[in-house]
Design a protein around this motif. Structure first.
Motif, PDB file in Angstrom:
ATOM      1  N   ALA A  56       0.794  -1.159   0.208  1.00  0.00           N
ATOM      2  CA  ALA A  56       0.028   0.029  -0.120  1.00  0.00           C
ATOM      3  C   ALA A  56       0.862   1.210   0.029  1.00  0.00           C
ATOM      4  CB  ALA A  56      -0.927  -0.051   1.285  1.00  0.00           C
ATOM      5  N   ALA A  57       0.802   2.122  -1.055  1.00  0.00           N
ATOM      6  CA  ALA A  57       1.868   2.940  -1.280  1.00  0.00           C
ATOM      7  C   ALA A  57       1.113   4.441  -1.513  1.00  0.00           C
ATOM      8  CB  ALA A  57       2.625   2.731  -2.434  1.00  0.00           C
ATOM      9  N   ASP A  58       1.999   5.321  -0.854  1.00  0.00           N
ATOM     10  CA  ASP A  58       1.455   6.915  -1.041  1.00  0.00           C
ATOM     11  C   ASP A  58       1.964   7.260  -2.849  1.00  0.00           C
ATOM     12  OD1 ASP A  58       0.625   7.010   1.416  1.00  0.00           O
ATOM     13  OD2 ASP A  58       2.243   8.155   2.210  1.00  0.00           O
ATOM     14  N   LEU A  59       1.082   7.761  -3.309  1.00  0.00           N
ATOM     15  CA  LEU A  59       1.551   8.294  -4.634  1.00  0.00           C
ATOM     16  C   LEU A  59       2.461   9.484  -4.489  1.00  0.00           C
ATOM     17  CD1 LEU A  59      -2.130   8.592  -6.374  1.00  0.00           C
ATOM     18  CD2 LEU A  59      -0.201   6.846  -6.784  1.00  0.00           C
ATOM     19  N   ARG A  60       3.408   9.836  -5.401  1.00  0.00           N
ATOM     20  CA  ARG A  60       4.010  10.927  -5.235  1.00  0.00           C
ATOM     21  C   ARG A  60       3.574  12.039  -4.992  1.00  0.00           C
ATOM     22  NH1 ARG A  60       7.497  12.826 -10.417  1.00  0.00           N
ATOM     23  NH2 ARG A  60       8.284  10.528 -10.502  1.00  0.00           N
ATOM     24  N   GLY A  61       4.179  13.030  -3.906  1.00  0.00           N
ATOM     25  CA  GLY A  61       3.548  14.067  -3.542  1.00  0.00           C
ATOM     26  C   GLY A  61       2.633  13.962  -2.366  1.00  0.00           C
ATOM     27  N   TYR A  62       1.904  12.875  -2.295  1.00  0.00           N
ATOM     28  CA  TYR A  62       0.893  12.633  -1.300  1.00  0.00           C
ATOM     29  C   TYR A  62       1.379  12.018   0.079  1.00  0.00           C
ATOM     30  CZ  TYR A  62      -2.806  13.693  -4.914  1.00  0.00           C
ATOM     31  OH  TYR A  62      -3.558  14.319  -5.819  1.00  0.00           O
ATOM     32  N   GLY A  63       0.735  11.880   1.155  1.00  0.00           N
ATOM     33  CA  GLY A  63       1.246  11.218   2.238  1.00  0.00           C
ATOM     34  C   GLY A  63       2.453  11.632   2.757  1.00  0.00           C
ATOM     35  N   ASP A  64       3.256  10.831   2.877  1.00  0.00           N
ATOM     36  CA  ASP A  64       4.749  10.924   3.232  1.00  0.00           C
ATOM     37  C   ASP A  64       5.584  10.599   2.178  1.00  0.00           C
ATOM     38  OD1 ASP A  64       4.427  11.605   5.835  1.00  0.00           O
ATOM     39  OD2 ASP A  64       3.671   9.712   6.537  1.00  0.00           O
ATOM     40  N   SER A  65       5.221  10.440   0.902  1.00  0.00           N
ATOM     41  CA  SER A  65       5.948  10.415  -0.431  1.00  0.00           C
ATOM     42  C   SER A  65       6.196  11.907  -0.778  1.00  0.00           C
ATOM     43  CB  SER A  65       5.093   9.662  -1.566  1.00  0.00           C
ATOM     44  OG  SER A  65       4.999   8.297  -1.313  1.00  0.00           O
ATOM     45  N   ILE A  66       7.321  12.013  -1.386  1.00  0.00           N
ATOM     46  CA  ILE A  66       7.999  13.280  -1.914  1.00  0.00           C
ATOM     47  C   ILE A  66       8.171  13.338  -3.170  1.00  0.00           C
ATOM     48  CG2 ILE A  66       9.684  14.946  -1.555  1.00  0.00           C
ATOM     49  CD1 ILE A  66       9.976  13.970   1.157  1.00  0.00           C
ATOM     50  N   GLY A  67       7.414  14.180  -4.010  1.00  0.00           N
ATOM     51  CA  GLY A  67       8.011  14.479  -5.469  1.00  0.00           C
ATOM     52  C   GLY A  67       8.606  15.622  -5.613  1.00  0.00           C
ATOM     53  N   PRO A  68       8.868  16.009  -6.807  1.00  0.00           N
ATOM     54  CA  PRO A  68       9.639  17.095  -7.083  1.00  0.00           C
ATOM     55  C   PRO A  68       8.950  18.224  -6.758  1.00  0.00           C
ATOM     56  CG  PRO A  68       9.076  16.163  -9.269  1.00  0.00           C
ATOM     57  CD  PRO A  68       8.890  15.362  -8.039  1.00  0.00           C
ATOM     58  N   ARG A  69       9.633  19.394  -6.419  1.00  0.00           N
ATOM     59  CA  ARG A  69       8.834  20.879  -6.097  1.00  0.00           C
ATOM     60  C   ARG A  69       8.458  21.258  -7.653  1.00  0.00           C
ATOM     61  NH1 ARG A  69       6.190  24.472  -6.378  1.00  0.00           N
ATOM     62  NH2 ARG A  69       5.918  26.200  -4.884  1.00  0.00           N
ATOM     63  N   ASP A  70       9.296  20.953  -8.623  1.00  0.00           N
ATOM     64  CA  ASP A  70       9.024  21.666 -10.010  1.00  0.00           C
ATOM     65  C   ASP A  70       8.180  20.633 -10.601  1.00  0.00           C
ATOM     66  OD1 ASP A  70       8.916  22.494 -12.500  1.00  0.00           O
ATOM     67  OD2 ASP A  70      11.212  22.463 -12.921  1.00  0.00           O
ATOM     68  N   GLY A  71       6.965  20.969 -10.804  1.00  0.00           N
ATOM     69  CA  GLY A  71       6.240  19.964 -11.803  1.00  0.00           C
ATOM     70  C   GLY A  71       6.460  19.764 -13.211  1.00  0.00           C
ATOM     71  N   ARG A  74       5.249  21.510 -18.327  1.00  0.00           N
ATOM     72  CA  ARG A  74       3.952  20.625 -18.863  1.00  0.00           C
ATOM     73  C   ARG A  74       3.307  20.078 -17.942  1.00  0.00           C
ATOM     74  NH1 ARG A  74       3.551  17.781 -23.740  1.00  0.00           N
ATOM     75  NH2 ARG A  74       1.469  18.814 -24.025  1.00  0.00           N
ATOM     76  N   HIS A  75       3.857  20.167 -16.723  1.00  0.00           N
ATOM     77  CA  HIS A  75       3.431  19.260 -15.343  1.00  0.00           C
ATOM     78  C   HIS A  75       3.496  17.920 -15.440  1.00  0.00           C
ATOM     79  CE1 HIS A  75       1.374  23.223 -14.698  1.00  0.00           C
ATOM     80  NE2 HIS A  75       0.530  23.108 -15.698  1.00  0.00           N
ATOM     81  N   GLU A  76       4.563  17.404 -16.248  1.00  0.00           N
ATOM     82  CA  GLU A  76       4.722  16.138 -16.712  1.00  0.00           C
ATOM     83  C   GLU A  76       5.405  15.395 -15.369  1.00  0.00           C
ATOM     84  OE1 GLU A  76       8.441  18.661 -17.955  1.00  0.00           O
ATOM     85  OE2 GLU A  76       6.259  18.986 -18.010  1.00  0.00           O
ATOM     86  N   HIS A  77       5.875  15.948 -14.401  1.00  0.00           N
ATOM     87  CA  HIS A  77       6.511  15.439 -13.266  1.00  0.00           C
ATOM     88  C   HIS A  77       5.287  14.976 -12.460  1.00  0.00           C
ATOM     89  CE1 HIS A  77      10.354  17.925 -13.835  1.00  0.00           C
ATOM     90  NE2 HIS A  77      10.047  17.107 -14.602  1.00  0.00           N
ATOM     91  N   TYR A  78       4.019  15.223 -12.637  1.00  0.00           N
ATOM     92  CA  TYR A  78       3.012  14.950 -11.822  1.00  0.00           C
ATOM     93  C   TYR A  78       1.907  14.277 -12.622  1.00  0.00           C
ATOM     94  CZ  TYR A  78       4.909  16.452  -7.573  1.00  0.00           C
ATOM     95  OH  TYR A  78       5.632  16.826  -6.463  1.00  0.00           O
ATOM     96  N   SER A  79       2.281  13.854 -13.983  1.00  0.00           N
ATOM     97  CA  SER A  79       1.405  13.042 -14.821  1.00  0.00           C
ATOM     98  C   SER A  79       1.138  11.669 -14.168  1.00  0.00           C
ATOM     99  CB  SER A  79       1.968  12.988 -16.156  1.00  0.00           C
ATOM    100  OG  SER A  79       3.205  12.161 -16.247  1.00  0.00           O
TER     101      SER A  79
END
Length: 294
Positions: A56-71, A74-79
């Motif tokens: 059971a995983a947190d999506l990038r940027g959600y919960g305690d997962s960490i995604g890039p600050r720069d999306g 074209r917002h591709e880093h959060y596609s």
């Protein structure tokens, strides 16, 4: 909740993914929706772990997962392509080259993209309480715009939605957001709701807005290209939705998904609103056990 599970943080090519894993048997990846975390599976994860190795995983940027600050430009880093790639890398790091997967809400959209981008990885897929993103954007009406107001609000340019969402207490926002379908909050245990509130911070607010911006731009372009090319979900597909939510009222759910799938789609309505695994865990569990069999 999650008795006997271990926690882990796994670095992918673009994010750090937080997860819990436990149980034994065939691997089953569970992905949550907005604005929740992997805890959205708390009512069935322990039971599923008696039959499967549950991740059971947190999506990038959600919960305690960490995604890039720069999306991305074209917002591709959060596609959903980026989110699906994270989870494929997570499962590979845990030793699973192929697996079952189930996703609710944004997790379901991640699963849809995963099936298209990584057909050799997905043995079977379950998608909960969504219609395909491209279908949603091309079938907008007054009722949808009223009920799904956050779709058009969160895609506005940064920092407008981030500033507004962050200007009120997280507890206040979450209470209003999670109860907007009129079914209350009683099916969220206090400890789970408190975790949703804890994780609703500046990082998550920005990531979730980038997620929605991507859905309305680069994701829509990718989905449209797949439709034009005739690309469909190759894996067996289970689709569930809440009988008392907005998805079932929007059309013939199974027929809509059948247009996106190569094999016959199975599924049906549960006695729930939008939050299917939390409102009707028993039906969700039964469907999963029947469907995820070799």
């Amino acid at each position: 909740m999650f008795e006997g599970f271990s926690t882990a943080d796994i670095e992918t090519a673009g994010a750090r993914i937080h997860l819990r894993h436990g149980g034994s048997g065939p691997p089953l990846l569970l992905l949550h929706g907005n604005p929740a975390t992997h805890l959205s599976w708390h009512r069935i994860a322990d039971r599923l772990a008696e039959r499967y190795t549950v991740v059971a995983a947190d999506l990038r940027g959600y919960g305690d997962s960490i995604g890039p600050r720069d999306g991305g430009a074209r917002h591709e880093h959060y596609s959903f392509r980026a989110m699906a790639q994270d989870q494929v890398e997570v499962m590979r790091a845990l030793g699973f080259d192929s697996f079952y997967v189930a996703g609710h809400d944004r997790g379901g959209r991640t699963v849809h993209r995963m099936c298209l981008d990584h057909p050799g990885r997905v043995r079977k897929a379950a998608i909960l309480d969504i219609l395909p993103s491209q279908h949603v954007w091309t079938h907008v009406d007054k009722k949808w715009a009223t009920d799904a107001w956050h779709w058009t609000f969160m895609i506005q340019p940064e920092p407008f939605p981030e500033r507004l969402m962050g200007s009120v207490p997280a507890d206040w926002f979450m209470r209003h957001k999670l109860s907007k379908n009129g079914r209350g909050l009683d099916f969220f245990p206090k400890e789970v709701f408190d975790e949703y509130v804890r994780c609703f911070n500046e990082k998550t607010i920005h990531a979730s807005c980038e997620d929605y911006r991507a859905c309305a731009s680069i994701d829509l372009e990718m989905d449209t290209a797949d439709i034009q090319a005739g690309n469909k979900v190759a894996a067996p597909l289970l689709v569930l939705w809440g009988r008392h939510g907005g998805v079932g009222a929007a059309g013939d759910v199974l027929s809509i998904w059948q247009e996106r799938a190569a094999l016959p789609v199975v599924g049906g309505a549960t006695e729930s609103g939008h939050y299917v695994p939390e409102e009707d865990p028993e039906s969700t569990y039964r469907w999963f056990v029947r469907f995820f069999q070799d």
